[in-house]
Motif scaffolding. Sequence first.
Motif, PDB file in Angstrom:
ATOM      1  N   VAL A  89       0.676  -1.348   0.287  1.00 42.16           N
ATOM      2  CA  VAL A  89      -0.038   0.049   0.133  1.00 42.16           C
ATOM      3  C   VAL A  89       0.711   1.074  -0.264  1.00 42.16           C
ATOM      4  O   VAL A  89       0.356   1.878  -1.070  1.00 42.16           O
ATOM      5  CB  VAL A  89      -0.774  -0.142   1.211  1.00 42.16           C
ATOM      6  CG1 VAL A  89      -1.467   0.966   1.135  1.00 42.16           C
ATOM      7  CG2 VAL A  89      -1.895  -1.227   1.115  1.00 42.16           C
ATOM      8  N   MET A  90       1.657   1.122   0.688  1.00 39.11           N
ATOM      9  CA  MET A  90       1.987   2.233   1.251  1.00 39.11           C
ATOM     10  C   MET A  90       3.536   2.709  -0.001  1.00 39.11           C
ATOM     11  O   MET A  90       3.754   3.714  -0.793  1.00 39.11           O
ATOM     12  CB  MET A  90       3.087   2.310   2.462  1.00 39.11           C
ATOM     13  CG  MET A  90       2.414   2.798   3.457  1.00 39.11           C
ATOM     14  SD  MET A  90       1.354   4.260   2.881  1.00 39.11           S
ATOM     15  CE  MET A  90       2.397   5.665   3.326  1.00 39.11           C
ATOM     16  N   GLU A  91       3.909   1.557  -0.308  1.00 37.16           N
ATOM     17  CA  GLU A  91       5.041   1.661  -2.106  1.00 37.16           C
ATOM     18  C   GLU A  91       4.184   1.912  -2.826  1.00 37.16           C
ATOM     19  O   GLU A  91       4.819   2.642  -3.887  1.00 37.16           O
ATOM     20  CB  GLU A  91       5.311   0.192  -2.383  1.00 37.16           C
ATOM     21  CG  GLU A  91       6.479  -0.485  -1.654  1.00 37.16           C
ATOM     22  CD  GLU A  91       6.269  -2.384  -1.249  1.00 37.16           C
ATOM     23  OE1 GLU A  91       7.275  -2.000  -0.584  1.00 37.16           O
ATOM     24  OE2 GLU A  91       5.932  -2.902  -2.440  1.00 37.16           O
ATOM     25  N   HIS A  92       2.748   1.625  -3.139  1.00 38.56           N
ATOM     26  CA  HIS A  92       2.159   2.347  -4.213  1.00 38.56           C
ATOM     27  C   HIS A  92       2.007   4.167  -4.278  1.00 38.56           C
ATOM     28  O   HIS A  92       1.947   4.807  -4.742  1.00 38.56           O
ATOM     29  CB  HIS A  92       1.034   1.526  -4.343  1.00 38.56           C
ATOM     30  CG  HIS A  92      -0.012   1.892  -5.907  1.00 38.56           C
ATOM     31  ND1 HIS A  92      -1.041   2.870  -6.046  1.00 38.56           N
ATOM     32  CD2 HIS A  92      -0.209   1.483  -6.400  1.00 38.56           C
ATOM     33  CE1 HIS A  92      -1.295   3.133  -6.928  1.00 38.56           C
ATOM     34  NE2 HIS A  92      -0.727   1.599  -7.295  1.00 38.56           N
ATOM     35  N   VAL A  93       1.681   4.211  -2.869  1.00 36.40           N
ATOM     36  CA  VAL A  93       1.663   5.574  -2.310  1.00 36.40           C
ATOM     37  C   VAL A  93       2.832   6.402  -2.651  1.00 36.40           C
ATOM     38  O   VAL A  93       2.501   7.295  -3.349  1.00 36.40           O
ATOM     39  CB  VAL A  93       0.835   6.020  -1.032  1.00 36.40           C
ATOM     40  CG1 VAL A  93       0.876   7.081  -0.546  1.00 36.40           C
ATOM     41  CG2 VAL A  93      -0.886   5.387  -0.710  1.00 36.40           C
ATOM     42  N   GLY A  94       4.175   6.140  -2.568  1.00 30.51           N
ATOM     43  CA  GLY A  94       4.870   6.945  -2.518  1.00 30.51           C
ATOM     44  C   GLY A  94       5.798   6.127  -3.809  1.00 30.51           C
ATOM     45  O   GLY A  94       6.605   7.205  -4.102  1.00 30.51           O
ATOM     46  N   SER A  95       5.133   5.938  -4.777  1.00 29.54           N
ATOM     47  CA  SER A  95       5.433   6.229  -6.151  1.00 29.54           C
ATOM     48  C   SER A  95       5.221   7.486  -6.729  1.00 29.54           C
ATOM     49  O   SER A  95       6.095   7.493  -7.477  1.00 29.54           O
ATOM     50  CB  SER A  95       4.810   4.497  -6.570  1.00 29.54           C
ATOM     51  OG  SER A  95       4.008   5.006  -6.796  1.00 29.54           O
ATOM     52  N   PHE A  96       4.524   7.580  -6.133  1.00 33.76           N
ATOM     53  CA  PHE A  96       3.710   8.607  -7.140  1.00 33.76           C
ATOM     54  C   PHE A  96       4.817  10.340  -7.404  1.00 33.76           C
ATOM     55  O   PHE A  96       5.424  10.847  -7.734  1.00 33.76           O
ATOM     56  CB  PHE A  96       2.578   9.788  -6.709  1.00 33.76           C
ATOM     57  CG  PHE A  96       1.548   8.896  -6.804  1.00 33.76           C
ATOM     58  CD1 PHE A  96       0.626   8.951  -8.168  1.00 33.76           C
ATOM     59  CD2 PHE A  96       0.866   7.612  -6.549  1.00 33.76           C
ATOM     60  CE1 PHE A  96      -0.242   7.774  -8.602  1.00 33.76           C
ATOM     61  CE2 PHE A  96      -0.055   6.915  -6.060  1.00 33.76           C
ATOM     62  CZ  PHE A  96      -0.510   7.044  -7.749  1.00 33.76           C
ATOM     63  N   ALA A  97       5.319  10.391  -5.856  1.00 38.16           N
ATOM     64  CA  ALA A  97       6.083  11.241  -5.225  1.00 38.16           C
ATOM     65  C   ALA A  97       7.282  11.182  -5.835  1.00 38.16           C
ATOM     66  O   ALA A  97       8.708  11.995  -6.414  1.00 38.16           O
ATOM     67  CB  ALA A  97       7.004  11.721  -4.129  1.00 38.16           C
TER      68      ALA A  97
END
Length: 435
Positions: free
Chosen positions: A23-31
């Motif tokens: 989940v947080m890998e996905h979130v962090g991928s944008f930035a």
Amino acid sequence: MVDGVLLVYHRPDAPWIKDASTVMEHVGSFAAHSRNRIWEVNTDLGFPPALAELDFRAVIVHYCVFGMGPYRLDDQWLRWLDASRAYKIAFFQDECTRCQRRFRFLDEHRFDCVYTCLEPSEFAKVYGHYTSVPKLVTNVPGYVPEQLPDVGRRFTVPDERRGVDVGYRGRPLPAYLGHGAMEKHEIGVRFGELAAGTGLRLDVATGEGDRLYGDDWYRFLANCRCVLGVESGVSCFDLEDEVFGEWLERTANGQAVGLADLRTLPRWEDVVYYRTISPRHFEAAALHVCQVLFEGRYSGAMEPMRHYIPLAKDFSNLDRVLELIRDRDVRRELTENAYADLIASGEWSYGRLIAGVDGTLEQAGLRVRPDAAAAARVDAALADGLRQRRLRRRAEWGLFWLLSRPATQRLIHFVHPVTSRVRRLLGIRGPDGVL
């Protein structure tokens, strides 16, 4: 108007809560990968007061906001979203249940684009039929994060040092998801039964409590020569909420409900194709673990006997599969192919996903980066009061954890009317956001 993108997500701000890293890998991928400036805001910490005076070129609402319970956007968030002139993108996963609420949300809040796990052939049946969203883009539930190759190098051990021939961790899923969702449980149970006594060393478990997270999962995977697997997804896409509604009614009295108990299920079985590759397949490829998978499409990323050993869903080819599992040369060839095509190629990287999102934003005329001074002002505005909101939320989570302990529950049994009133007076929320 802020020249950048606001990414809205939800994760419990409680350090003791275990969570899937994807989940947080996905979130962090944008930035990490976007050409645009990304600001991340966690709705678990409430609505940042300064946000009321800000608007952004684009807003992305992450899939972790949209759960089975209440969406993690309170009234302040929804009012701000409605007033915003931003280009609005919703990322979705697990789209097959409570569909009508999802469709209403998109239309009521005027979303411009949905990133969906549906294949393009299914768009018209779902969002095209039930919403007015003008743009739909297909993606898969998870991609290859930058650190995954390093994880593979750190945890992978030589074949001869692996203690398990075939490993698996799965879990049972509720009947309203259809026959296809049962495969995650069935492959482990049936393989364990049929392969017992074959001389293979098995470590197969299918209970909810058997799930592994973080480094524990990587250590388990790296100790396996082969791992079982299925496609992510389900066979029942409950477009009009009939199956889930019936399931709720039948489980209200605590009874178990199986597939045969749901009279509405046949109407929605295999109406919409909803299967994809999953992050587990990428992780196995990165750790050079040979995959033994139920036959399927796997988003076109994996081919039988090039990337995995195909197992028939009726187990009719089990003898041949067992031969291949024992063949070290076969395992080596399949794992090398899987690593080359899924990991080393970069075709399934988060960088590739976010490049596509940037392309969507650019088509909408939104490729703009703020100057440093403007970005600093937004940083300061969103950070204003963050420490206080975080301390309050962690206190709420801590109190909720305390109240949920068995010993505390026994005490609450006697003083429940008083504690309920105190929680309402103090405004203490549980994990579902309810006072």
